[in-house]
Design a protein around this motif. Structure first.
Motif, PDB file in Angstrom:
ATOM      1  N   ASN A  38       0.858  -1.187   0.000  1.00 27.03           N
ATOM      2  CA  ASN A  38       0.000   0.000   0.000  1.00 27.03           C
ATOM      3  C   ASN A  38       0.896   1.239   0.000  1.00 27.03           C
ATOM      4  N   PRO A  39       0.682   2.172  -0.925  1.00 24.56           N
ATOM      5  CA  PRO A  39       1.574   3.334  -1.022  1.00 24.56           C
ATOM      6  C   PRO A  39       1.525   4.286   0.179  1.00 24.56           C
ATOM      7  N   ILE A  40       0.565   4.163   1.058  1.00 21.23           N
ATOM      8  CA  ILE A  40       0.553   5.026   2.252  1.00 21.23           C
ATOM      9  C   ILE A  40       1.740   4.723   3.157  1.00 21.23           C
ATOM     10  N   HIS A  41       2.370   3.588   2.941  1.00 24.79           N
ATOM     11  CA  HIS A  41       3.519   3.188   3.755  1.00 24.79           C
ATOM     12  C   HIS A  41       4.864   3.540   3.127  1.00 24.79           C
ATOM     13  N   GLN A  42       4.844   4.036   1.881  1.00 30.64           N
ATOM     14  CA  GLN A  42       6.112   4.288   1.195  1.00 30.64           C
ATOM     15  C   GLN A  42       6.167   5.585   0.403  1.00 30.64           C
ATOM     16  N   ASP A  43       5.023   6.110   0.017  1.00 26.74           N
ATOM     17  CA  ASP A  43       4.973   7.258  -0.886  1.00 26.74           C
ATOM     18  C   ASP A  43       4.362   8.459  -0.166  1.00 26.74           C
ATOM     19  N   GLU A  44       5.226   9.402   0.217  1.00 25.50           N
ATOM     20  CA  GLU A  44       4.789  10.569   0.981  1.00 25.50           C
ATOM     21  C   GLU A  44       3.718  11.363   0.231  1.00 25.50           C
ATOM     22  N   GLU A  45       3.911  11.558  -1.054  1.00 20.80           N
ATOM     23  CA  GLU A  45       2.942  12.332  -1.842  1.00 20.80           C
ATOM     24  C   GLU A  45       1.574  11.646  -1.833  1.00 20.80           C
ATOM     25  N   PHE A  46       1.569  10.338  -2.018  1.00 21.42           N
ATOM     26  CA  PHE A  46       0.304   9.602  -2.000  1.00 21.42           C
ATOM     27  C   PHE A  46      -0.330   9.661  -0.610  1.00 21.42           C
ATOM     28  N   ALA A  47       0.473   9.442   0.415  1.00 24.03           N
ATOM     29  CA  ALA A  47      -0.054   9.437   1.792  1.00 24.03           C
ATOM     30  C   ALA A  47      -0.725  10.771   2.125  1.00 24.03           C
ATOM     31  N   THR A  48      -0.078  11.860   1.784  1.00 23.41           N
ATOM     32  CA  THR A  48      -0.677  13.172   2.094  1.00 23.41           C
ATOM     33  C   THR A  48      -1.891  13.446   1.214  1.00 23.41           C
ATOM     34  N   SER A  49      -1.911  12.902  -0.007  1.00 18.42           N
ATOM     35  CA  SER A  49      -3.060  13.118  -0.902  1.00 18.42           C
ATOM     36  C   SER A  49      -4.330  12.448  -0.391  1.00 18.42           C
ATOM     37  N   VAL A  50      -4.172  11.439   0.467  1.00 17.16           N
ATOM     38  CA  VAL A  50      -5.360  10.766   1.029  1.00 17.16           C
ATOM     39  C   VAL A  50      -5.640  11.228   2.463  1.00 17.16           C
ATOM     40  N   GLY A  51      -4.997  12.330   2.865  1.00 18.80           N
ATOM     41  CA  GLY A  51      -5.314  12.943   4.153  1.00 18.80           C
ATOM     42  C   GLY A  51      -4.438  12.548   5.321  1.00 18.80           C
ATOM     43  N   LEU A  52      -3.416  11.771   5.081  1.00 19.36           N
ATOM     44  CA  LEU A  52      -2.493  11.410   6.161  1.00 19.36           C
ATOM     45  C   LEU A  52      -1.443  12.500   6.327  1.00 19.36           C
ATOM     46  N   PRO A  53      -0.881  12.632   7.517  1.00 20.01           N
ATOM     47  CA  PRO A  53       0.127  13.674   7.722  1.00 20.01           C
ATOM     48  C   PRO A  53       1.460  13.375   7.036  1.00 20.01           C
ATOM     49  N   ASP A  54       1.714  12.109   6.744  1.00 11.82           N
ATOM     50  CA  ASP A  54       2.970  11.663   6.133  1.00 11.82           C
ATOM     51  C   ASP A  54       2.837  10.157   5.922  1.00 11.82           C
ATOM     52  N   VAL A  55       3.898   9.518   5.519  1.00 11.51           N
ATOM     53  CA  VAL A  55       3.940   8.055   5.420  1.00 11.51           C
ATOM     54  C   VAL A  55       3.660   7.485   6.811  1.00 11.51           C
ATOM     55  N   ILE A  56       2.948   6.359   6.864  1.00  9.53           N
ATOM     56  CA  ILE A  56       2.681   5.724   8.154  1.00  9.53           C
ATOM     57  C   ILE A  56       3.195   4.285   8.149  1.00  9.53           C
ATOM     58  N   ALA A  57       3.554   3.821   9.333  1.00  5.15           N
ATOM     59  CA  ALA A  57       4.013   2.436   9.487  1.00  5.15           C
ATOM     60  C   ALA A  57       2.826   1.482   9.344  1.00  5.15           C
ATOM     61  N   HIS A  58       3.097   0.291   8.891  1.00  5.42           N
ATOM     62  CA  HIS A  58       2.084  -0.767   8.836  1.00  5.42           C
ATOM     63  C   HIS A  58       1.630  -1.064  10.262  1.00  5.42           C
ATOM     64  N   GLY A  59       0.346  -1.266  10.446  1.00  9.88           N
ATOM     65  CA  GLY A  59      -0.161  -1.618  11.770  1.00  9.88           C
ATOM     66  C   GLY A  59       0.483  -2.878  12.315  1.00  9.88           C
ATOM     67  N   MET A  60       0.675  -3.859  11.447  1.00 12.11           N
ATOM     68  CA  MET A  60       1.275  -5.111  11.911  1.00 12.11           C
ATOM     69  C   MET A  60       2.758  -4.938  12.235  1.00 12.11           C
ATOM     70  N   TRP A  61       3.424  -3.975  11.606  1.00 11.17           N
ATOM     71  CA  TRP A  61       4.800  -3.677  12.002  1.00 11.17           C
ATOM     72  C   TRP A  61       4.798  -3.145  13.433  1.00 11.17           C
ATOM     73  N   THR A  62       3.857  -2.243  13.702  1.00  9.35           N
ATOM     74  CA  THR A  62       3.749  -1.649  15.034  1.00  9.35           C
ATOM     75  C   THR A  62       3.469  -2.726  16.082  1.00  9.35           C
ATOM     76  N   MET A  63       2.539  -3.617  15.776  1.00 12.79           N
ATOM     77  CA  MET A  63       2.220  -4.707  16.697  1.00 12.79           C
ATOM     78  C   MET A  63       3.444  -5.603  16.906  1.00 12.79           C
ATOM     79  N   GLY A  64       4.159  -5.879  15.833  1.00 11.35           N
ATOM     80  CA  GLY A  64       5.367  -6.695  15.942  1.00 11.35           C
ATOM     81  C   GLY A  64       6.441  -6.035  16.792  1.00 11.35           C
ATOM     82  N   ALA A  65       6.569  -4.710  16.664  1.00 15.49           N
ATOM     83  CA  ALA A  65       7.544  -3.983  17.481  1.00 15.49           C
ATOM     84  C   ALA A  65       7.198  -4.130  18.962  1.00 15.49           C
ATOM     85  N   ALA A  66       5.918  -3.984  19.286  1.00 18.72           N
ATOM     86  CA  ALA A  66       5.487  -4.156  20.680  1.00 18.72           C
ATOM     87  C   ALA A  66       5.720  -5.597  21.134  1.00 18.72           C
TER      88      ALA A  66
END
Length: 140
Positions: A38-66
């Protein structure tokens, strides 16, 4: 690394807070390993175009980190017999990188089953990013 024991675990014990850095290179590697391109995890321009503040980490990456923090505390990943959470906010990863802060507290210890339930607090930039984050650890 020694595994956590029943004798050394009590309600109220804490898992010392740890900061886990995340950079965009980690997101690309995770996307390649998981197949989640999903480009929201790698493409800053795409992420901001869909209303995100910037690229975001995968939820499952976050869960794995915890989960890696619990694994280290337990002394063996195989000791983590249950792990669940709710995703509450995304982890924003600006160009210079971001971080996830993970801490925990033992909420219960069942002597009969030799299991401890650990509640994790997971934040990024001061925002709670995982809610109801609970792990059950089998104790020696």
């Amino acid at each position: 690394m020694s595994v956590r024991t029943l004798a050394d675990t009590s309600v109220g014990d804490t898992i010392e807070a740890r900061t886990i850095p995340v950079g965009r290179d980690s997101l690309v590697a995770y996307a390649n390993a998981s197949g989640d391109q999903n480009p929201i995890h790698q493409d800053e321009e795409f992420a901001t175009s869909v209303g995100l503040p910037d690229v975001i980490a995968h939820g499952m990456w976050t869960m794995g980190a915890a989960g890696s923090v619990v694994e280290e505390w337990a002394g063996d990943g195989g000791r983590v017999v249950e792990f669940g959470t709710r995703f509450t906010k995304p982890v924003v990863v600006p160009q210079g990188g971001g971080a996830v802060e993970v801490a925990g507290v033992v909420k219960s210890v069942d002597e009969a089953t030799r299991r401890a339930t650990v509640e994790l607090t997971v934040t990024s930039g001061g925002d709670k990013v995982l809610g109801r984050c609970l792990a059950v650890v089998l104790l020696d």
